[in-house]
Design an enzyme around this catalytic site. Structure first.
Site, mmCIF file in Angstrom:
data_model
loop_
_atom_site.group_PDB
_atom_site.id
_atom_site.type_symbol
_atom_site.label_atom_id
_atom_site.label_comp_id
_atom_site.label_asym_id
_atom_site.label_seq_id
_atom_site.Cartn_x
_atom_site.Cartn_y
_atom_site.Cartn_z
ATOM 1 N N ASP A 93 0.812 -1.218 0.000
ATOM 2 C CA ASP A 93 0.000 0.000 0.000
ATOM 3 C C ASP A 93 0.845 1.268 0.000
ATOM 4 O O ASP A 93 0.463 2.297 0.561
ATOM 5 C CB ASP A 93 -0.964 0.012 1.203
ATOM 6 N N LYS B 290 1.699 2.058 -5.139
ATOM 7 C CA LYS B 290 2.242 1.502 -6.395
ATOM 8 C C LYS B 290 1.318 1.795 -7.571
ATOM 9 O O LYS B 290 1.773 2.156 -8.660
ATOM 10 C CB LYS B 290 2.443 -0.021 -6.243
ATOM 11 N N ASN C 71 -5.372 -10.283 -3.805
ATOM 12 C CA ASN C 71 -5.061 -9.716 -2.480
ATOM 13 C C ASN C 71 -4.577 -8.269 -2.624
ATOM 14 O O ASN C 71 -4.635 -7.497 -1.673
ATOM 15 C CB ASN C 71 -4.025 -10.567 -1.727
ATOM 16 N N GLY D 6 -4.546 -4.348 -3.798
ATOM 17 C CA GLY D 6 -5.525 -3.283 -4.022
ATOM 18 C C GLY D 6 -4.739 -2.068 -4.449
ATOM 19 O O GLY D 6 -4.087 -1.425 -3.624
ATOM 20 N N HIS D 7 -4.717 -1.781 -5.739
ATOM 21 C CA HIS D 7 -3.898 -0.692 -6.279
ATOM 22 C C HIS D 7 -4.819 0.422 -6.761
ATOM 23 O O HIS D 7 -5.589 0.243 -7.702
ATOM 24 C CB HIS D 7 -3.014 -1.212 -7.416
ATOM 25 N N ARG E 208 1.956 -29.385 -6.627
ATOM 26 C CA ARG E 208 1.568 -29.905 -7.939
ATOM 27 C C ARG E 208 0.150 -30.459 -7.966
ATOM 28 O O ARG E 208 -0.154 -31.403 -8.683
ATOM 29 C CB ARG E 208 2.603 -30.927 -8.433
ATOM 30 N N GLN F 193 1.968 -6.293 -3.326
ATOM 31 C CA GLN F 193 2.502 -6.406 -1.960
ATOM 32 C C GLN F 193 3.871 -5.705 -1.891
ATOM 33 O O GLN F 193 4.054 -4.738 -2.605
ATOM 34 C CB GLN F 193 2.585 -7.872 -1.516
ATOM 35 N N LYS G 47 3.086 10.050 -0.755
ATOM 36 C CA LYS G 47 2.323 10.548 0.387
ATOM 37 C C LYS G 47 3.100 11.495 1.301
ATOM 38 O O LYS G 47 2.863 11.545 2.503
ATOM 39 C CB LYS G 47 1.734 9.368 1.170
ATOM 40 N N GLY H 235 -0.084 14.106 -3.383
ATOM 41 C CA GLY H 235 -1.538 13.970 -3.384
ATOM 42 C C GLY H 235 -1.895 12.721 -4.156
ATOM 43 O O GLY H 235 -1.035 12.131 -4.831
HETATM 44 P P1 GDP Z 1 -0.768 0.238 -3.538
HETATM 45 O O1 GDP Z 1 -1.355 -1.022 -3.029
HETATM 46 O O2 GDP Z 1 0.697 0.320 -3.297
HETATM 47 O O3 GDP Z 1 -1.129 0.531 -4.963
HETATM 48 O O4 GDP Z 1 -1.423 1.420 -2.658
HETATM 49 P P2 GDP Z 1 -2.985 1.567 -2.275
HETATM 50 O O5 GDP Z 1 -3.743 1.996 -3.472
HETATM 51 O O6 GDP Z 1 -3.459 0.352 -1.558
HETATM 52 O O7 GDP Z 1 -2.910 2.689 -1.167
HETATM 53 C C1 GDP Z 1 -2.335 3.936 -1.434
HETATM 54 C C2 GDP Z 1 -3.383 5.024 -1.134
HETATM 55 O O8 GDP Z 1 -2.743 6.266 -1.091
HETATM 56 C C3 GDP Z 1 -4.445 5.134 -2.182
HETATM 57 O O9 GDP Z 1 -5.634 5.539 -1.580
HETATM 58 C C4 GDP Z 1 -3.910 6.217 -3.113
HETATM 59 O O10 GDP Z 1 -4.945 6.901 -3.797
HETATM 60 C C5 GDP Z 1 -3.232 7.127 -2.124
HETATM 61 N N1 GDP Z 1 -2.038 7.843 -2.611
HETATM 62 C C6 GDP Z 1 -1.067 7.419 -3.468
HETATM 63 N N2 GDP Z 1 -0.097 8.345 -3.575
HETATM 64 C C7 GDP Z 1 -0.451 9.379 -2.783
HETATM 65 C C8 GDP Z 1 0.163 10.627 -2.431
HETATM 66 O O11 GDP Z 1 1.260 10.974 -2.873
HETATM 67 N N3 GDP Z 1 -0.513 11.408 -1.533
HETATM 68 C C9 GDP Z 1 -1.722 11.056 -1.006
HETATM 69 N N4 GDP Z 1 -2.298 11.869 -0.133
HETATM 70 N N5 GDP Z 1 -2.319 9.894 -1.306
HETATM 71 C C10 GDP Z 1 -1.692 9.058 -2.178
HETATM 72 P P1 IMO Z 2 -0.885 -4.287 -2.227
HETATM 73 O O1 IMO Z 2 -0.434 -4.853 -3.553
HETATM 74 C C1 IMO Z 2 -0.908 -4.707 2.094
HETATM 75 C C2 IMO Z 2 -1.063 -8.791 3.681
HETATM 76 C C3 IMO Z 2 -2.331 -9.223 4.402
HETATM 77 C C4 IMO Z 2 -1.741 -10.210 5.394
HETATM 78 C C5 IMO Z 2 -0.642 -10.890 4.578
HETATM 79 C C6 IMO Z 2 -1.062 -12.212 3.959
HETATM 80 O O2 IMO Z 2 -2.168 -3.540 -2.302
HETATM 81 O O3 IMO Z 2 0.228 -3.530 -1.580
HETATM 82 P P2 IMO Z 2 -2.617 -12.858 1.889
HETATM 83 O O4 IMO Z 2 -4.082 -12.598 1.662
HETATM 84 O O5 IMO Z 2 -1.731 -12.309 0.862
HETATM 85 O O6 IMO Z 2 -2.331 -14.310 2.181
HETATM 86 O O7 IMO Z 2 -2.302 -12.071 3.287
HETATM 87 O O8 IMO Z 2 -0.298 -9.980 3.552
HETATM 88 N N1 IMO Z 2 -1.291 -8.263 2.308
HETATM 89 C C7 IMO Z 2 -1.192 -6.978 1.980
HETATM 90 N N2 IMO Z 2 -0.964 -5.879 2.745
HETATM 91 N N3 IMO Z 2 -1.034 -4.578 0.766
HETATM 92 C C8 IMO Z 2 -1.234 -5.655 -0.024
HETATM 93 O O9 IMO Z 2 -1.227 -5.591 -1.361
HETATM 94 C C9 IMO Z 2 -1.364 -6.921 0.590
HETATM 95 N N4 IMO Z 2 -1.584 -8.175 0.129
HETATM 96 C C10 IMO Z 2 -1.535 -8.988 1.184
HETATM 97 O O10 IMO Z 2 -2.945 -8.132 5.040
HETATM 98 O O11 IMO Z 2 -1.113 -9.516 6.442
HETATM 99 MG MG MG Z 3 -2.883 -1.679 -1.799
#
Ligand code: GDP
Ligand code: IMO
Ligand code: MG
Length: 430
Positions: A17, A20, A42, A44-45, A147, A228, A335, A419
C-alpha cells in the site's frame, strides 16, 4: 541485434500500500506493456484520475490507458470471478478487449482455496492468525508447489479439467470434512462454473512469455508491476506474517519468463511513513494519537478489505534491507503531503534490544517483535504542498526530509507524491 531494452520493474518497499498503483498510472503514458507477475486479488492498487477512483486487484494498473497491452503473467494466482468482475466493469466503460493477455500457466484460485484460507485463519485463532485478505492466495500457491493446482490452460480443456478436478476435489474434501468438520463440496458445484470460467478466459490466453520476450527485444517499454512488498516476501519478509509469493525483484523473472539482464531499472515505491495491514511485527508502529493522525490524514484503510491500516514512522534499517533485496535504482516517494502539519517527523535509524544498539534489520521474527526503535526527529512543515509542481516549491523542511531519505538509503528519490491524483506528483528525473 535487438533494440535497447526498456524494462522497468516497480516494487513495494515496505509492507504494501505504498501507492504503487498511482505510480504505475503516473508513469503509464510512456509505457507500452503493463504486467502483473505475482500475487493475486489480495492486491488493491488505487488509481485516481480527474477525481475518478479505480481500484485494481488483479489487473495491471495501466488498464485505464486505451490501446496499451496489459499482461497477467504465469506467476500470478488468478481468481476467475474477480477477473470477470474487474474486466466486466472496465469494458462496460468502453475499454478495448484486445489489450489483455493471460498466461496459460497462471494458477487458478478456486472456491475451495478461498474457503480453506478462511478456515485456516479461524483455526490459527487469535495470536496465531496471519490476518490474510481471505482471497485464497496461500492455499492456491500451496497447490501450485505441491503440484495439485489447476492452471488457466486446465480450465480451458474440459476433459483435463474433469480428470484433474476429480482427483483434486477428492483430496480437498478429505481436508474440508475431516480436519474442519465442514460439508464436502459437490463436484458439479465446482466443475460447472470452472468450465464456464475457462470459456470466458480462453480468448485472452496467449504465450505471455514469448510475447514479453518479443516486446523486450523490440525495445518496447515494459513496466512490471509488483504487488505487496519486500517485507511481505515469502522468503525475505517477516515470516510467517507474509504473503505466499516472491514480492521482491526476483519474483518478476519466475513470474514472467523474462531474464534478469532484461531489466533496465528497479523503481522502489516508498511511503513517506510506514503502514501495515494484518498481523506481524512492525517496529515503528505508533500507538499514540500521532499514529491515528497518520491514519486519518493518509486515509489509511485497506483498498481490498477496508481494514484500518496500522501506522507508524519511516524505518531506515528496514528500507536499507529492502533496497538491497530489490537492487533499487530509484525511489518513488509517496504521500509526502500526509506529513504536513504533523509537527516533528520521527525516523527510526537503529534498534535496541537488551541494552544493545544495532542498525541492521534483524533476521528472525521474534527479535523483530522485541526490538525498540531508536528515533531521530526531523523538523516538519505546515504549508500545504498538494499543489507543488517542482522540488523547489516544497518547503525547506520537506526538501530536507527527501534529501535525508536519499542519503540514508543511498538511492535517489526521482518521484515525489504530494496527493492522490495522477497529477499530484513531482518528477525529479524519473
Ligand atoms: P498500492 O497497493 O501500493 O497501490 O497502494 P494503495 O492503493 O493500496 O494505497 C495507497 C493510497 O494512497 C491510495 O488511496 C492512493 O490513492 C493514495 N495515494 C497514493 N499516492 C499518494 C500521495 O502521494 N498522496 C496522497 N495523499 N495519497 C496518495
Ligand atoms: P498491495 O499490492 C498490504 C497482507 C495481508 C496479510 C498478509 C497475507 O495492495 O500492496 P494474503 O491474503 O496475501 O495471504 O495475506 O499480507 N497483504 C497486503 N498488505 N497490501 C497488499 O497488497 C497486501 N496483500 C496482502 O494483510 O497480512
Ligand atoms: Mg494496496
Amino acid at each position: 541485434m535487438s533494440a535497447k531494452k526498456n524494462v522497468d520493474l516497480l516494487v513495494g518497499a515496505q509492507w504494501g500500500d505504498e501507492g504503487k498503483g498511482k505510480v504505475v498510472d503516473m508513469l503509464g503514458s510512456d509505457v507500452d506493456v503493463f504486467v502483473r507477475f505475482q500475487g493475486g486479488a489480495n492486491a488493491g492498487h488505487t488509481v485516481i484520475t480527474d477525481g475518478q477512483k479505480t481500484v485494481f486487484h488483479l489487473l495491471p494498473s495501466g488498464m485505464l490507458y486505451p490501446g496499451k497491452l496489459c499482461v497477467l503473467g504465469n506467476g500470478l494466482v488468478l481468481d476467475p470471478e474477480q477477473f470477470l468482475a474487474e474486466t466486466g466493469e472496465l469494458f462496460a466503460k468502453g475499454q478495448d478487449r484486445a489489450r489483455l493477455a493471460v498466461s496459460p500457466h497462471a494458477h487458478v484460485v478456486m472456491p475451495y482455496h478461498k474457503m480453506l484460507d478462511k478456515l485456516q485463519e479461524e483455526a490459527r485463532g487469535k495470536g496465531r492468525k496471519i490476518g490474510t485478505t481471505g482471497r485464497g492466495i496461500g492455499p492456491c500457491y500451496v497447490d501450485k508447489y505441491s503440484r495439485s493446482g489447476l492452471r488457466v490452460e486446465d480450465l480451458i480443456d474440459a476433459d483435463i479439467l474433469r480428470e484433474r478436478l476429480t482427483y483434486i476435489l477428492d483430496e480437498k474434501n478429505q481436508i474440508i470434512t475431516r480436519l474442519y468438520n465442514q460439508k464436502p463440496l459437490a463436484f458439479d458445484e465446482i466443475y460447472e462454473p470452472a468450465r464456464k470460467w475457462g470459456e470466458a478466459l480462453a480468448p485472452y490466453v496467449d504465450d505471455t512469455r514469448a510475447l514479453l520476450r518479443r516486446a523486450a527485444d523490440e525495445g518496447k517499454h515494459i513496466l512490471l508491476e509488483g504487488a505487496q512488498a519486500a517485507l511481505l516476501d515469502i522468503d525475505h519478509g517477516t515470516y510467517p506474517y507474509v504473503t505466499s509469493s516472491s514480492t521482491s525483484a526476483a519474483g518478476a523473472f519466475t513470474g514472467t519468463g523474462l531474464a534478469p539482464n532484461d531489466l533496465t531499472r528497479v523503481i522502489a515505491v516508498v511511503k513517506a511513513y510506514t503502514t501495515r495491514v494484518g498481523e506481524g511485527p512492525f517496529p515503528t508502529e505508533d500507538f499514540t494519537e500521532m499514529g491515528e493522525k497518520l491514519r486519518a490524514n493518509g486515509g489509511e484503510f485497506g483498498a481490498t478489505t477496508g481494514r484500518p491500516r496500522r501506522c507508524g514512522w519511516l524505518d531506515v534499517p528496514a528500507l536499507r534491507y529492502s533496497m538491497e533485496l530489490n537492487g533499487a535504482n530509484v525511489i518513488a516517494l509517496t504521500k509526502l503531503d500526509v506529513l504536513t502539519g504533523m509537527g516533528g517527523i520521527k525516523v527510526c535509524t537503529a534498534y535496541e534490544k537488551d541494552g544493545t544498539r544495532f542498525t541492521s534489520w534483524p533476521t528472525d521474527t521474534r527479535t523483530l517483535s522485541e526490538i525498540q526503535p531508536v528515533y531521530e526527529t526531523l523538523p516538519g512543515w505546515d504549508d500545504d504542498i498538494t499543489n507543488c509542481k517542482s522540488f523547489d516549491e516544497l518547503p525547506a523542511n520537506a526538501q530536507a526530509y527527501v534529501k535525508y531519505i536519499e542519503s540514508a538509503l543511498n538511492v535517489p528519490v526521482a518521484l515525489i507524491g504530494v496527493g492522490a491524483d495522477r497529477n499530484q506528483t513531482i518528477n525529479r528525473g524519473m
